[in-house]
Scaffold this motif. Structure first.
Motif, short mmCIF file in Angstrom:
data_model
loop_
_atom_site.label_atom_id
_atom_site.label_comp_id
_atom_site.label_asym_id
_atom_site.label_seq_id
_atom_site.Cartn_x
_atom_site.Cartn_y
_atom_site.Cartn_z
N GLY A 75 -29.61 -4.79 24.98
CA GLY A 75 -28.95 -3.50 24.89
C GLY A 75 -27.53 -3.54 24.36
N LEU A 76 -27.06 -4.69 23.89
CA LEU A 76 -25.69 -4.80 23.39
C LEU A 76 -25.63 -4.61 21.87
N PHE A 77 -24.48 -4.11 21.40
CA PHE A 77 -24.18 -4.04 19.98
C PHE A 77 -22.66 -3.88 19.84
N VAL A 78 -22.17 -4.04 18.62
CA VAL A 78 -20.73 -3.92 18.39
C VAL A 78 -20.45 -2.78 17.41
N VAL A 79 -19.23 -2.25 17.53
CA VAL A 79 -18.75 -1.19 16.64
C VAL A 79 -17.32 -1.50 16.26
N GLY A 80 -17.01 -1.44 14.97
CA GLY A 80 -15.65 -1.66 14.50
C GLY A 80 -15.07 -0.40 13.89
N PHE A 81 -13.74 -0.30 13.94
CA PHE A 81 -13.04 0.87 13.41
C PHE A 81 -12.08 0.42 12.32
N ASP A 82 -12.26 0.94 11.14
CA ASP A 82 -11.46 0.55 9.99
C ASP A 82 -9.98 0.86 10.21
N ARG A 83 -9.14 0.18 9.46
CA ARG A 83 -7.70 0.42 9.52
C ARG A 83 -7.37 1.90 9.29
N ILE A 114 5.26 -0.09 6.95
CA ILE A 114 5.30 0.40 5.59
C ILE A 114 6.63 -0.01 4.95
N GLU A 115 6.56 -0.63 3.77
CA GLU A 115 7.75 -1.05 3.04
C GLU A 115 7.79 -0.30 1.71
N ARG A 116 8.92 0.36 1.44
CA ARG A 116 9.04 1.16 0.22
C ARG A 116 9.89 0.41 -0.81
N LEU A 117 9.30 0.21 -1.98
CA LEU A 117 9.97 -0.49 -3.07
C LEU A 117 10.08 0.48 -4.24
N SER A 167 3.25 -14.65 9.98
CA SER A 167 4.11 -14.31 8.85
C SER A 167 3.65 -13.08 8.09
N GLY A 168 2.52 -12.54 8.44
CA GLY A 168 2.01 -11.34 7.78
C GLY A 168 1.11 -10.56 8.72
N LEU A 169 1.37 -9.26 8.84
CA LEU A 169 0.63 -8.42 9.77
C LEU A 169 -0.50 -7.66 9.08
N PHE A 170 -1.61 -7.53 9.80
CA PHE A 170 -2.70 -6.70 9.32
C PHE A 170 -2.22 -5.25 9.17
N GLY A 171 -2.64 -4.62 8.09
CA GLY A 171 -2.34 -3.21 7.89
C GLY A 171 -1.03 -2.91 7.21
N ALA A 172 -0.15 -3.92 7.06
CA ALA A 172 1.13 -3.68 6.41
C ALA A 172 0.90 -3.26 4.96
N GLN A 173 1.78 -2.40 4.45
CA GLN A 173 1.56 -1.84 3.12
C GLN A 173 2.88 -1.60 2.41
N ILE A 175 4.84 0.56 -0.74
CA ILE A 175 4.80 1.76 -1.57
C ILE A 175 5.68 1.50 -2.78
N TYR A 176 5.10 1.48 -3.98
CA TYR A 176 5.83 1.19 -5.22
C TYR A 176 6.12 2.50 -5.95
N ARG A 177 7.40 2.87 -5.96
CA ARG A 177 7.80 4.10 -6.65
C ARG A 177 6.93 5.28 -6.23
N GLY A 178 6.66 5.35 -4.95
CA GLY A 178 5.87 6.45 -4.40
C GLY A 178 4.37 6.25 -4.48
N GLU A 179 3.92 5.16 -5.11
CA GLU A 179 2.48 4.90 -5.24
C GLU A 179 2.07 3.79 -4.29
N PRO A 180 1.16 4.05 -3.33
CA PRO A 180 0.79 3.03 -2.34
C PRO A 180 0.00 1.89 -2.95
N GLY A 181 0.37 0.67 -2.57
CA GLY A 181 -0.41 -0.50 -2.95
C GLY A 181 -1.46 -0.79 -1.89
N ALA A 182 -2.28 -1.80 -2.12
CA ALA A 182 -3.30 -2.18 -1.14
C ALA A 182 -2.62 -2.71 0.12
N TYR A 183 -3.16 -2.35 1.27
CA TYR A 183 -2.57 -2.86 2.51
C TYR A 183 -3.05 -4.29 2.77
#
Length: 289
Positions: A75-83, A114-117, A167-173, A175-183
């Motif tokens: 009766g067990l199963f797993v469920v994950g939730f996206d970032r 979030i880091e804005r460049l 040295s690097g966190l999951f989900g960090a992202q 923003i380049y000139r207002g355009e988001p890069g991949a997290y």
């Protein structure tokens, strides 16, 4: 009639009526276990989180937001939730007698770094070599994730595949000139080249690159079962091969700086189906060094 005879007659007449008025004994009723008709779960219901769920008793099938999920015999199963998972999800189970049990889940949001460049463009100059090699690399990764194995590591509490400074966190992202890069899709652990990398849970090797990929370098992927898999990037070496069954804590490779890396570190990423998960939510706090 004497007084004594009269009392005896009254007793004889009253006895049947008294018996008829005696309270009836209630028939025993079946005891219903409320927990048998509910979903029980452990783990964080939040963006990037993973939960282990025990389906209601006698469940024959389960779904998440209408999509069928595999259900183990116990009766067990797993469920994950996206970032970027939305605020709500719905679990449903069909029982053997045809009844349906549902449970609405409130998925907690996260505050991502979030880091804005504002002076840099999102995309660097095109790399012709990468443009030529990347499609085949991505095809191998997709094919590996499509494999189904008998791994049962999803049932275990996960451990860190390497210990060190994060040295690097999951989900960090960025923003380049207002355009988001991949997290950032995983957690980075800074360690010297050659430091051992171990399996965070039992699993089956589904990809062991025979040459460095353009981005990931020496890439190793382990399936933990039930749609959950790990990827280890930038390795200096890989000690296992596709099809190997590995045990939690077994050395599977070594930290390196292959692929696109500015220094030696392990990038550990986790996926459940198409959902990207936060490794820190599964492995807990980094052990003291």
């Amino acid at each position: 009639m004497t007084p004594a005879a009269a009392l005896a007659l009254l007793a004889t007449v009253a006895a049947p009526a008294t018996a008829q008025l005696a309270p009836a004994v209630a028939a025993p009723t079946a005891q219903v276990d409320p927990a048998a008709a509910t979903f029980r779960m452990t783990g964080p219901v939040m963006q990037g989180g993973l939960i282990v769920v025990h389906a209601p008793r006698d469940a024959v099938s389960v779904t998440l937001d209408g999509k069928a999920l595999p259900l183990a015999p116990d009766g067990l199963f797993v469920v994950g939730f996206d970032r970027d998972a939305g605020p709500q999800a719905m679990l449903a189970a069909v029982l053997a007698d045809g009844r349906q049990v549902t449970r609405a889940l409130a998925v907690a949001p996260r505050a991502w770094r979030i880091e804005r460049l504002d002076t840099l463009p999102r995309f660097p100059a095109p790399d012709p070599v990468m443009a030529q090699l990347r499609p085949a690399e991505l095809a191998r990764i997709v094919a590996a994730r499509a494999l189904s194995t008998d791994a049962q590591g999803w049932r275990q509490p996960f451990v860190w595949p390497a210990t060190g400074r994060i040295s690097g966190l999951f989900g960090a992202q960025r923003i380049y000139r207002g355009e988001p890069g991949a997290y950032h899709s995983g957690t980075d652990i800074a360690r010297p080249t050659g430091s051992p990398v171990v399996a965070p849970a039992d699993g089956v090797v589904i990809l062991a690159a025979d040459h460095p990929f353009t981005l990931e370098g020496n890439l190793l992927m382990i399936d933990h079962g039930d749609g959950l898999n790990s990827a280890f990037l930038h390795l200096s070496r890989i000690d296992v091969k596709v099809g190997d069954h590995v045990r939690q804590g077994q050395t599977v490779g070594a930290v390196g700086a292959t692929g696109r890396a500015t220094g030696p570190h392990l990038h550990w990423s986790l996926r459940w189906r198409d959902a990207r998960l936060d490794p820190m939510l599964l492995a807990g706090a980094m052990p003291a060094q």
